[in-house]
Structure formats: structure tokens, C-alpha cells
Design a protein around this motif. Sequence first.
Motif, short mmCIF file in Angstrom:
data_model
loop_
_atom_site.label_atom_id
_atom_site.label_comp_id
_atom_site.label_asym_id
_atom_site.label_seq_id
_atom_site.Cartn_x
_atom_site.Cartn_y
_atom_site.Cartn_z
N LYS A 298 4.36 26.30 75.62
CA LYS A 298 3.95 24.92 75.93
C LYS A 298 4.09 24.65 77.42
N LEU A 299 5.18 25.11 78.01
CA LEU A 299 5.38 24.93 79.44
C LEU A 299 4.32 25.69 80.23
N HIS A 300 4.01 26.90 79.81
CA HIS A 300 2.98 27.69 80.47
C HIS A 300 1.62 26.98 80.39
N LEU A 301 1.31 26.39 79.24
CA LEU A 301 0.06 25.62 79.11
C LEU A 301 0.05 24.43 80.06
N THR A 302 1.18 23.77 80.20
CA THR A 302 1.28 22.62 81.10
C THR A 302 1.00 23.02 82.53
N ILE A 303 1.52 24.18 82.91
CA ILE A 303 1.31 24.67 84.27
C ILE A 303 -0.12 25.15 84.48
N THR A 304 -0.65 25.89 83.50
CA THR A 304 -1.98 26.47 83.61
C THR A 304 -3.06 25.40 83.55
N LYS A 305 -2.95 24.49 82.60
CA LYS A 305 -3.78 23.30 82.42
C LYS A 305 -5.25 23.56 82.08
N ILE A 306 -5.94 24.42 82.77
CA ILE A 306 -7.37 24.57 82.52
C ILE A 306 -7.73 26.01 82.20
N ILE A 307 -8.81 26.18 81.46
CA ILE A 307 -9.24 27.49 80.97
C ILE A 307 -9.49 28.48 82.10
N GLU A 308 -10.00 28.02 83.20
CA GLU A 308 -10.30 28.92 84.31
C GLU A 308 -9.05 29.64 84.82
N ASN A 309 -7.89 29.01 84.67
CA ASN A 309 -6.64 29.62 85.11
C ASN A 309 -6.03 30.55 84.06
N ALA A 310 -6.65 30.63 82.88
CA ALA A 310 -6.11 31.44 81.78
C ALA A 310 -6.93 32.69 81.52
N ILE A 311 -7.83 33.04 82.42
CA ILE A 311 -8.71 34.19 82.24
C ILE A 311 -7.90 35.47 82.00
N GLU A 312 -6.78 35.62 82.66
CA GLU A 312 -5.97 36.84 82.55
C GLU A 312 -5.33 37.01 81.17
N TRP A 313 -5.45 36.04 80.28
CA TRP A 313 -4.80 36.08 78.97
C TRP A 313 -5.57 36.88 77.93
N ASP A 314 -6.68 37.50 78.28
CA ASP A 314 -7.50 38.25 77.31
C ASP A 314 -7.85 37.38 76.10
N LEU A 315 -8.46 36.25 76.36
CA LEU A 315 -8.80 35.31 75.30
C LEU A 315 -9.98 35.82 74.48
#
Length: 84
Positions: free
Chosen positions: A55-72
Amino acid sequence: MKLELGHFVPTDEDGNVLKDPGLIPSYELEQYRKSKEKVLFEGWEKRIKDLEAFKLHLTITKIIENAIEWDLILTQNALKKIGL
């Protein structure tokens, strides 16, 4: 797109994670199924070991563009929503 916990795992309207209630028909099963249809990314129920840290990581990341490295990987419902 703003990331929310419900994009990764089934949650209730307050953002609390729902556990799979099993196959016995019930209100909880219906709520779980409806929430699961809103999940956009596959496989996160098993990948999230520490819910509070995530949850904290989501709060920091906030937007999908910042989560590209997560292998979604998009769920079938997400693919339908975007027309693929």
C-alpha cells in the motif's frame, strides 16, 4: 491512471482486501466476484507478501507509468475494457 489496491487484488468499497470465500453461494462470494472483475493486473494476490508495504509503495508510485518495471500482466477483464 492512478493506481489503487483494487487494481491488483479484490477489495471492498473501503479498500480492504477481500479473501476468497470459497464456492458456497453467499453475499461474500458475490461481493468477491464483483470486486475481482475490477482487478486489472494478474497474479498479485500471491505476489503481495506484506500488504502494508505494498500500500505504501502504491502511494509513492501513484501512477501506472511509474509501475512499468513491475511486469504487469492485464487480466481478461482489463483487456475487454480497453477493447483488445
